[in-house]
Design an enzyme around this catalytic site. Structure first.
Site, mmCIF file in Angstrom:
data_model
loop_
_atom_site.group_PDB
_atom_site.id
_atom_site.type_symbol
_atom_site.label_atom_id
_atom_site.label_comp_id
_atom_site.label_asym_id
_atom_site.label_seq_id
_atom_site.Cartn_x
_atom_site.Cartn_y
_atom_site.Cartn_z
ATOM 1 N N ASP A 116 -0.894 -7.410 1.499
ATOM 2 C CA ASP A 116 -0.195 -6.119 1.568
ATOM 3 C C ASP A 116 1.309 -6.324 1.742
ATOM 4 O OD1 ASP A 116 0.290 -3.434 1.688
ATOM 5 O OD2 ASP A 116 -0.504 -3.154 3.723
ATOM 6 N N SER A 125 4.576 1.943 8.302
ATOM 7 C CA SER A 125 4.102 0.968 7.319
ATOM 8 C C SER A 125 5.272 0.397 6.521
ATOM 9 C CB SER A 125 3.118 1.631 6.350
ATOM 10 O OG SER A 125 1.908 1.941 6.990
ATOM 11 N N HIS A 151 0.814 -1.221 0.000
ATOM 12 C CA HIS A 151 0.000 0.000 0.000
ATOM 13 C C HIS A 151 0.847 1.270 0.000
ATOM 14 C CE1 HIS A 151 0.497 0.098 4.504
ATOM 15 N NE2 HIS A 151 0.486 1.390 4.256
#
Length: 446
Positions: free
Chosen positions: A283, A385, A234
């Site tokens: 992801d 992330s 992402h």
């Protein structure tokens, strides 16, 4: 006349022996005990002079430890005899199984087992106990079961299996999953519990990478190999031109350069074909660097484990380490120094139950797991992330998750969601060996 004199003298002598008139006929108890007490048992005066006899002293009558010691002379032999004599032979029932040898002790016994058996009575076969489901078969790293024979251990390619057939020793200068700065000072790495976490001391998260776009923080990442890093898919959702992305290894403090940083361009971005932009299932992304990094004390890859080892052993370890430069508070400033935190892994059922009662939590699939603190004190945050969820086992660190999603920074009652790396190990290994050219690729998982 003479005979009468002799008789008179004899009478006087006898009266003298009797003592004075009125002397008591009986003696005291103490005097009687002194007369009757025998220092040693024997049937005659001559027997007291004979050497001690086990049959006479201890079998025909009850003997003392001192008497036994006089017979055996040696303290060790006396002790061995006395344990059996006073307590009975605990080995008489032959309690040791499978050819074990019994040694009698006072009110107990010890079995010395043959090589392939263990247990108090040698009742357990090591071949049956040494299976991978039991403490990873005692293997340092990877374990594999075999039908009819005992399990075998093996090691990551950076390590060599030792003669004991369980230990793994590094065979390269910078093996994956080790922290050189810690090992060189021979101390334990700090185990702090990026919100509410601690600064990761320089060099103690050597596999941490950072993705930058036009010089600004984009995402975290993790080094798997000299040419490959892993991050979250992402991170590229809103990137139109990925050629501006650079990867920095050896970074610690954004406010200063210390010469240990290594900057590389990205030549390939590989994602699962099932990843959908805006969703967090699948992801994960694999990035190829334009040239290899150089391993140093501050740049070391994290081990990519075998799938079964990750699922059966590492997944059972409660605490793992997450690191990154994410915002210190929700909508707050980004950390300048690399932060780290130890987070507990949550049971899948707890994760599903939490998602059921939260409108913001995404649907949890088999490709994810949850970790964090329900009180909201510590959590990964935006900017983290793509960073590593690293798990420690027997001196080596392994990649078990990729930071994927969280409901704000340390929001109370909310947890972090991580990509379950074990689901993608085969996919990662296959494409790290690929000969693809420059570009962005969506490649099948199977």
């Amino acid at each position: 006349m003479v005979p009468q004199a002799h008789g008179l003298l004899l009478l006087c002598f006898l009266l003298q022996l009797q003592g004075p008139l009125g002397t008591a006929v009986f003696i005291t108890q103490e005097e009687a005990h002194g007369v009757l007490h025998r220092q040693r048992r024997a049937n005659s005066l001559l027997e007291e002079l004979w050497p001690g006899s086990l049959e006479r002293e201890c079998n025909e009558e009850q003997c003392s430890f001192e008497e036994a010691r006089e017979i055996f002379k040696s303290p060790e032999r006396t002790k061995q005899f006395w344990i059996v004599y006073s307590d009975g032979d605990q080995c008489a029932s032959n309690p040791c199984q499978n050819g074990g040898t019994c040694q009698d002790h006072l009110k107990s016994y010890v079995c010395f087992c043959l090589l392939d058996f263990e247990g108090r009575n040698c009742e357990k076969s090591k071949n049956e106990q040494l299976i991978c489901a039991n403490e990873n078969g005692d293997c340092d790293q990877y374990c594999r079961d075999h039908v009819g024979t005992k399990r075998t251990c093996s090691c990551h390619e950076d390590y060599t299996l030792q003669p004991d057939e369980v230990s793994c020793k590094p065979k390269v200068e910078y093996p994956c999953g080790r922290i050189p700065v810690v090992e060189k000072r021979n101390s334990s790495s700090r185990q702090g519990r990026i919100v509410g976490g601690n600064v990761c001391p320089k060099g103690e998260c050597p596999w941490q990478a950072v993705l930058k776009i036009n010089g600004l923080l984009l995402c975290g990442a993790v080094l798997l190999d000299a040419r490959w890093i892993v991050t979250a898919a992402h991170c590229f959702d809103n990137i139109r031109y990925w050629g501006n992305i650079t990867v920095v290894m050896g970074e610690h403090d954004f406010s200063e350069k210390d010469g240990d940083e290594q900057v590389r361009r990205v030549t390939q971005v590989i994602m699962p074909d099932k990843y959908i932009r805006g969703k967090i299932n699948h992801d994960i992304a694999l990035l190829r660097l334009h040239r290899p990094v150089t391993f140093t004390d501050y740049v070391v890859p994290l081990c990519l484990p075998e799938k079964s080892f990750s699922e059966n052993t590492l997944a059972r370890i409660r605490f793992s380490r997450v690191s990154g430069w994410g915002q210190l508070l929700d909508r707050g400033a980004t950390a300048l120094e690399l932060m780290s935190i130890e987070v507990p892994r949550l049971m899948t059922q707890d994760c599903l139950e939490h998602a059921k009662h939260s409108s913001n939590t995404p649907k949890i699939t088999e490709n994810m797991f949850c970790a964090g603190y329900m009180d909201g004190t510590k959590d990964a945050c935006k900017g983290d992330s793509g960073g590593p969820h690293a798990t420690h086992y027997h001196g080596t660190w392994y990649l078990t998750g990729v930071v994927s999603w969280g409901e704000g920074c340390a929001a109370i009652g909310h947890i972090g969601v991580y990509t379950r790396v074990s689901q993608y190990i085969d996919w990662l290994v296959r494409h790290m060996d690929s000969k693809l050219q420059v570009g962005v690729f969506r490649l099948p998982l199977l």
